[in-house]
Design an enzyme around this catalytic site. Structure first.
Site, PDB file in Angstrom:
ATOM      1  N   LYS A   1       0.830  -1.211   0.000  1.00 18.11           N
ATOM      2  CA  LYS A   1       0.000   0.000   0.000  1.00 18.11           C
ATOM      3  C   LYS A   1       0.856   1.249   0.000  1.00 18.11           C
ATOM      4  O   LYS A   1       0.553   2.217  -0.689  1.00 18.11           O
ATOM      5  CB  LYS A   1      -0.933   0.002   1.212  1.00 18.11           C
ATOM      6  CG  LYS A   1      -2.114  -0.924   1.059  1.00 18.11           C
ATOM      7  CD  LYS A   1      -3.246  -0.538   1.998  1.00 18.11           C
ATOM      8  CE  LYS A   1      -4.460  -1.429   1.772  1.00 18.11           C
ATOM      9  NZ  LYS A   1      -5.492  -1.217   2.773  1.00 18.11           N
TER      10      LYS A   1
ATOM     11  N   LYS B   1      -9.888  -9.244  -9.452  1.00 19.52           N
ATOM     12  CA  LYS B   1     -11.001  -9.287  -8.510  1.00 19.52           C
ATOM     13  C   LYS B   1     -12.001  -8.148  -8.815  1.00 19.52           C
ATOM     14  O   LYS B   1     -11.611  -7.075  -9.258  1.00 19.52           O
ATOM     15  CB  LYS B   1     -10.342  -9.119  -7.134  1.00 19.52           C
ATOM     16  CG  LYS B   1     -11.195  -8.809  -5.990  1.00 19.52           C
ATOM     17  CD  LYS B   1     -10.367  -9.003  -4.722  1.00 19.52           C
ATOM     18  CE  LYS B   1     -10.473  -7.726  -3.901  1.00 19.52           C
ATOM     19  NZ  LYS B   1      -9.765  -7.769  -2.653  1.00 19.52           N
TER      20      LYS B   1
ATOM     21  N   LYS C   1     -14.309  -1.903  -6.489  1.00 22.14           N
ATOM     22  CA  LYS C   1     -14.772  -0.582  -6.906  1.00 22.14           C
ATOM     23  C   LYS C   1     -13.611   0.272  -7.382  1.00 22.14           C
ATOM     24  O   LYS C   1     -13.800   1.277  -8.036  1.00 22.14           O
ATOM     25  CB  LYS C   1     -15.517   0.102  -5.774  1.00 22.14           C
ATOM     26  CG  LYS C   1     -14.648   0.310  -4.570  1.00 22.14           C
ATOM     27  CD  LYS C   1     -15.104   1.447  -3.718  1.00 22.14           C
ATOM     28  CE  LYS C   1     -14.085   1.638  -2.611  1.00 22.14           C
ATOM     29  NZ  LYS C   1     -14.125   2.877  -1.931  1.00 22.14           N
TER      30      LYS C   1
END
Ligand code: TRP
Length: 342
Positions: free
Chosen positions: A119, A208, A211
């Site tokens: 991240k 996957k 959003k």
């Protein structure tokens, strides 16, 4: 005898997808109905975790409530007394224990967390909260003596860190103050995670459904207009094989549609595959999936409208009082051990 504790998180971020519904919401509801007699089930919204990376803070409170409404509409039983539902930030002991545990975790350990490395690599500015995320997660777990913590593979390292912290702390203070959560293999056996579905993007079926994906027509949001969602399914990427097979590698788009059909019709995947195998009309497969998605969304959205917000708030507020007692008792014991209280 107190019951063993299962502890699990309910996401507070917005825009839940069909992938979240099939892969996370349904399994949680199943867990509740299967285990609430024999276990104490703690289900909480990790709202303090939700801004370790930037979010729109104006919507945080409301998103938590809307997400809980979606879970309730999907079948989460808010009248089940065997399960506690609460928001992390409504139980200040989580933050307090995090600070204490922080001083028993090494910088090097946190630096090795894969999720942090991944991240932080994609961010221009990295918060200390993102680095610290796994310690707050350990506090979430250790405050309640949780034995089972059903999480996805991406959380495995964080769970193992929670175990390490518990073992280290118990050892240093020579007391079994924290229950050490079960090791990963036991967690897997318990949660039977293999049954959780991994729904892929309709446009890019190797990825996957999420959003954040660049092509929004590949993602079905639970608040999509049902007709719009059906059109997304009709526009799904398939392949040029021309025959329906369940092959995740060579025909991932078709496999994804078969999975969606099975899950939404409530049929075992094997029977769905047997029904469609060898047929040649991709169009028909898409139409079947599209109809199921449309009907599913209309029904879910009607149910969401019908969820009583006051019942939900009453459940949260009641459970938060209960949970604060449990958490504060554990926190006090820890404060005594580290010398903050006598
Ligand atoms: N990190 C978890 C996730 O991304 C959410 C979470 C926070 C959690 N604290 C937890 C899950 C404690 C289980 C137990 O899925």
């Amino acid at each position: 005898m107190t019951k063993p504790v299962i502890l699990t998180g309910i996401r507070s971020n917005s825009d839940l997808t069909l992938g979240n519904y099939l892969g996370a919401i349904l399994p949680l509801i199943k867990l509740q109905s299967k285990h609430s007699k024999d276990y104490q089930i703690n289900m909480f919204v990790p709202d303090l975790h939700s801004f370790t990376t930037p979010i729109d803070h104006n919507n945080l409170y409301g998103n938590t409530i809307s997400n809980l409404k979606i879970f309730t509409a999907a079948g989460l039983d808010i009248h089940n007394t065997g399960s506690l539902i609460y928001r992390q930030s409504f139980v200040p002991a989580h933050s307090e224990l995090t600070w204490i545990l922080d001083c028993f975790v090494h910088f090097g350990e946190l630096s090795r967390m894969i999720q942090f490395k991944e991240k932080s690599a994609s961010l221009s500015s990295v918060s200390a909260g993102l680095f610290n995320y796994p310690v707050l997660m350990a506090a979430d777990i250790l405050l309640y003596d949780a034995k089972y913590v059903p999480v996805g593979e991406d959380q495995r390292q964080h769970l193992e860190l929670s175990r390490d912290i518990a073992i280290r702390f118990n050892h240093q203070f020579n007391r079994d103050i924290f229950v050490v959560p079960e090791p990963w293999d036991e967690q897997l056996k318990f949660a039977d995670l293999s049954s959780g579905a991994r729904i892929k993007s309709l446009k890019n079926p190797k990825m996957k459904m999420s959003k954040s994906i660049s092509d929004p027509t590949g993602t079905i949001l639970l608040n999509d207009d049902p007709k719009t969602a059906a059109n997304k399914v009709l526009g799904a990427t398939t392949d040029s094989v021309g025959i329906i097979n369940f092959d995740l590698v060579k025909q991932p788009g078709i496999a994804n549609l078969l999975q969606i059909i099975a899950l939404l019709s409530g049929e075992p995947l094997n029977s769905t595959i047997a029904k469609w195998q060898g047929q040649t009309s991709y169009r028909q497969l898409k139409e079947t999936a599209a109809q199921l998605v449309e009907a599913f969304l209309s029904e879910l959205q009607t149910k969401i409208q019908a969820v009583s917000e006051s019942d939900l708030l009453a459940k949260l507020q009641g459970d938060e009082i209960e949970v604060n007692k449990i958490a504060n008792t554990k926190l006090y014991q820890v404060q005594q051990l580290v010398g903050l209280r006598n």
